[in-house]
Design a protein around this motif. Sequence first.
Motif: not given
Length: 131
Positions: A4-5, A42-43, A66-67, A73-75
Motif C-alpha cells: 500500500r502506498v 528510509t526503510l 519513507v521517500s 512525502a511517500k510511505i
Amino acid sequence: MKTRVKEYNGKSVDLDKLSAVIETYFQNEKFKTQLGKHPNGTLIQATKEGLLRSIAGMDRAYSITVSGTPDDAKISIGMGKWLQDLGVAAIESFLLTPELAFFEVPESLWSFEIEDKFWKYIENQINLGIQ
C-alpha cells in the motif's frame, strides 16, 4: 497483503522525524524494529518475535519505506523478508524496485487491523504537523 502506498503532498513533513515516528509506533506495538537510511529514503522493518515464529522459520516483516521530499512525502508498507543486515544494497532493493522486494501474503484480519491502525496513526501525526 499487497503493498500500500500513500502520498502526502504539501504537508512539509520532516522525513527523518516521520521515519522515527514510524519506528517508535511499531516498537510501542511490541514489534522488533530496524531502520536503515539511504540517500533515496528510509526503510523500517518491524516483525513480531517469539519462539513459535523462530521454529517455523517465519522471517516475514512489515517493510515500510519513507521517500520523497518534505512537500511530497511517500510511505509504502508491505511484507518483505526480515533482513539481518540493512546494508545499502538491501535498502536500495526496497526503494528502487519495490515490486521485487515485497512479496504477496494472504490477507488476514490481524494484518488488516495492524495496517489500518498504522495508517490512522500516521495520518493523524502528519496532520498534527511532523516538522
